[in-house]
Scaffold this motif. Structure first.
Motif, PDB file in Angstrom:
ATOM      1  N   GLN A 129       0.832  -1.207   0.000  1.00 30.80           N
ATOM      2  CA  GLN A 129       0.000   0.000   0.000  1.00 30.80           C
ATOM      3  C   GLN A 129       0.864   1.254   0.000  1.00 30.80           C
ATOM      4  N   SER A 130       1.991   1.209   0.697  1.00 29.06           N
ATOM      5  CA  SER A 130       2.905   2.354   0.701  1.00 29.06           C
ATOM      6  C   SER A 130       3.488   2.602  -0.687  1.00 29.06           C
ATOM      7  N   VAL A 131       3.738   1.514  -1.433  1.00 27.80           N
ATOM      8  CA  VAL A 131       4.221   1.678  -2.809  1.00 27.80           C
ATOM      9  C   VAL A 131       3.168   2.403  -3.638  1.00 27.80           C
ATOM     10  N   TYR A 132       1.926   1.940  -3.544  1.00 29.03           N
ATOM     11  CA  TYR A 132       0.845   2.604  -4.286  1.00 29.03           C
ATOM     12  C   TYR A 132       0.763   4.078  -3.903  1.00 29.03           C
ATOM     13  N   ASN A 133       0.843   4.355  -2.601  1.00 27.49           N
ATOM     14  CA  ASN A 133       0.750   5.737  -2.133  1.00 27.49           C
ATOM     15  C   ASN A 133       1.910   6.588  -2.650  1.00 27.49           C
ATOM     16  N   LEU A 134       3.130   6.034  -2.606  1.00 28.24           N
ATOM     17  CA  LEU A 134       4.295   6.784  -3.083  1.00 28.24           C
ATOM     18  C   LEU A 134       4.192   7.079  -4.573  1.00 28.24           C
ATOM     19  N   VAL A 135       3.841   6.070  -5.359  1.00 23.19           N
ATOM     20  CA  VAL A 135       3.758   6.258  -6.817  1.00 23.19           C
ATOM     21  C   VAL A 135       2.619   7.217  -7.160  1.00 23.19           C
ATOM     22  N   PHE A 136       1.463   7.025  -6.530  1.00 19.59           N
ATOM     23  CA  PHE A 136       0.319   7.902  -6.786  1.00 19.59           C
ATOM     24  C   PHE A 136       0.653   9.343  -6.401  1.00 19.59           C
ATOM     25  N   GLY A 137       1.254   9.514  -5.237  1.00 17.24           N
ATOM     26  CA  GLY A 137       1.636  10.851  -4.786  1.00 17.24           C
ATOM     27  C   GLY A 137       2.660  11.491  -5.709  1.00 17.24           C
ATOM     28  N   ALA A 138       3.642  10.690  -6.148  1.00 17.00           N
ATOM     29  CA  ALA A 138       4.676  11.210  -7.039  1.00 17.00           C
ATOM     30  C   ALA A 138       4.079  11.626  -8.377  1.00 17.00           C
ATOM     31  N   LEU A 139       3.205  10.794  -8.924  1.00 13.34           N
ATOM     32  CA  LEU A 139       2.588  11.139 -10.207  1.00 13.34           C
ATOM     33  C   LEU A 139       1.727  12.392 -10.089  1.00 13.34           C
ATOM     34  N   GLY A 140       1.017  12.527  -8.965  1.00 10.24           N
ATOM     35  CA  GLY A 140       0.223  13.733  -8.735  1.00 10.24           C
ATOM     36  C   GLY A 140       1.108  14.973  -8.655  1.00 10.24           C
ATOM     37  N   ASN A 141       2.224  14.855  -7.927  1.00  5.73           N
ATOM     38  CA  ASN A 141       3.157  15.973  -7.810  1.00  5.73           C
ATOM     39  C   ASN A 141       3.788  16.317  -9.160  1.00  5.73           C
ATOM     40  N   LEU A 142       4.139  15.292  -9.932  1.00  7.35           N
ATOM     41  CA  LEU A 142       4.730  15.538 -11.259  1.00  7.35           C
ATOM     42  C   LEU A 142       3.728  16.214 -12.186  1.00  7.35           C
ATOM     43  N   LYS A 143       2.494  15.745 -12.145  1.00  7.34           N
ATOM     44  CA  LYS A 143       1.467  16.339 -13.003  1.00  7.34           C
ATOM     45  C   LYS A 143       1.269  17.813 -12.653  1.00  7.34           C
ATOM     46  N   LYS A 144       1.192  18.087 -11.361  1.00  8.80           N
ATOM     47  CA  LYS A 144       1.010  19.466 -10.904  1.00  8.80           C
ATOM     48  C   LYS A 144       2.195  20.337 -11.331  1.00  8.80           C
ATOM     49  N   GLN A 145       3.407  19.814 -11.140  1.00 11.49           N
ATOM     50  CA  GLN A 145       4.610  20.571 -11.488  1.00 11.49           C
ATOM     51  C   GLN A 145       4.715  20.798 -12.992  1.00 11.49           C
ATOM     52  N   MET A 146       4.413  19.775 -13.772  1.00 14.57           N
ATOM     53  CA  MET A 146       4.508  19.903 -15.231  1.00 14.57           C
ATOM     54  C   MET A 146       3.442  20.867 -15.751  1.00 14.57           C
ATOM     55  N   THR A 147       2.272  20.888 -15.146  1.00 15.59           N
ATOM     56  CA  THR A 147       1.219  21.826 -15.542  1.00 15.59           C
ATOM     57  C   THR A 147       1.653  23.250 -15.242  1.00 15.59           C
ATOM     58  N   LEU A 148       2.266  23.466 -14.072  1.00 17.17           N
ATOM     59  CA  LEU A 148       2.762  24.796 -13.721  1.00 17.17           C
ATOM     60  C   LEU A 148       3.861  25.248 -14.672  1.00 17.17           C
TER      61      LEU A 148
END
Length: 193
Positions: free
Chosen positions: A169-188
């Motif tokens: 579950q921590s793997v899912y959380n880390l990957v999901f969180g990272a992808l969310g952060n990357l998406k936000k950063q790339m959009t900015l």
């Protein structure tokens, strides 16, 4: 220089042959993994001679201990876990204040392999790639490691959990969180250009 890649079944066959003393199988495993292990270790330290020494030591130890090595279901996972342990031990010995769980951020950097940069000529792709690298480097350390293992090393979530010593579950959380952060950063990044 491109490195050799074998199917998992071939690698397991090479592993079994190598454990029985087959030098050609040992050479195939080395050629298949030396660049992958180097790239993986480069995420933890910029000390290239140390990385090369650790990889060399790992393969020497593997050959010396081949008769006592057990079966594995993933040669890739076995070698990556082994090299990470070895590298962390060396970094600790150098008093870099590192541990298996807390590798300082100054030792982390994810770079696109240089041969890819030469092959890619489109300016837009280069720009996107640079922004992605900046965004990845801005991720928390554990998210960076999870992204690297998932998308650069193509490990599955169970292998990532074992390698990072966390639950699935921590793997899912880390990957999901990272992808969310990357998406936000790339959009900015796109909005500022």
């Amino acid at each position: 220089m491109a490195h050799l890649r074998y199917k998992q079944e071939e690698e397991l066959c090479f592993w079994d042959q190598f454990r029985k003393g087959d030098e050609n199988a040992y050479a195939c495993l080395y050629k298949s993994y030396v660049h992958i292990l180097y790239q993986y270790c480069s995420q933890f330290t910029i000390d290239k001679p140390l990385i090369k020494d650790c990889i060399h030591d790992l393969f020497v130890e593997l050959w010396k201990n081949r008769a006592t090595l057990g079966d594995t279901t993933s040669v890739r996972f076995y070698l990556m876990a082994s090299i990470k342990r070895k590298l962390v031990r060396h970094l600790n010995a150098q008093q870099k204040h590192t541990s298996n769980e807390d590798i300082p951020v100054e030792y982390w950097h994810i770079n696109t392999p240089s041969h890819e940069n030469h092959m890619i000529s489109e300016e837009e792709f280069d720009s996107t790639n640079q922004h992605l690298n900046v965004a990845i480097n801005g991720l928390p350390r554990r998210q960076r490691e999870a992204i690297f293992l998932k998308f650069y090393m193509n490990l599955n979530n169970h292998e990532i959990a074992d390698l990072m010593k966390i639950n699935i579950q921590s793997v899912y959380n880390l990957v999901f969180g990272a992808l969310g952060n990357l998406k936000k950063q790339m959009t900015l990044e796109r909005l500022t250009f």
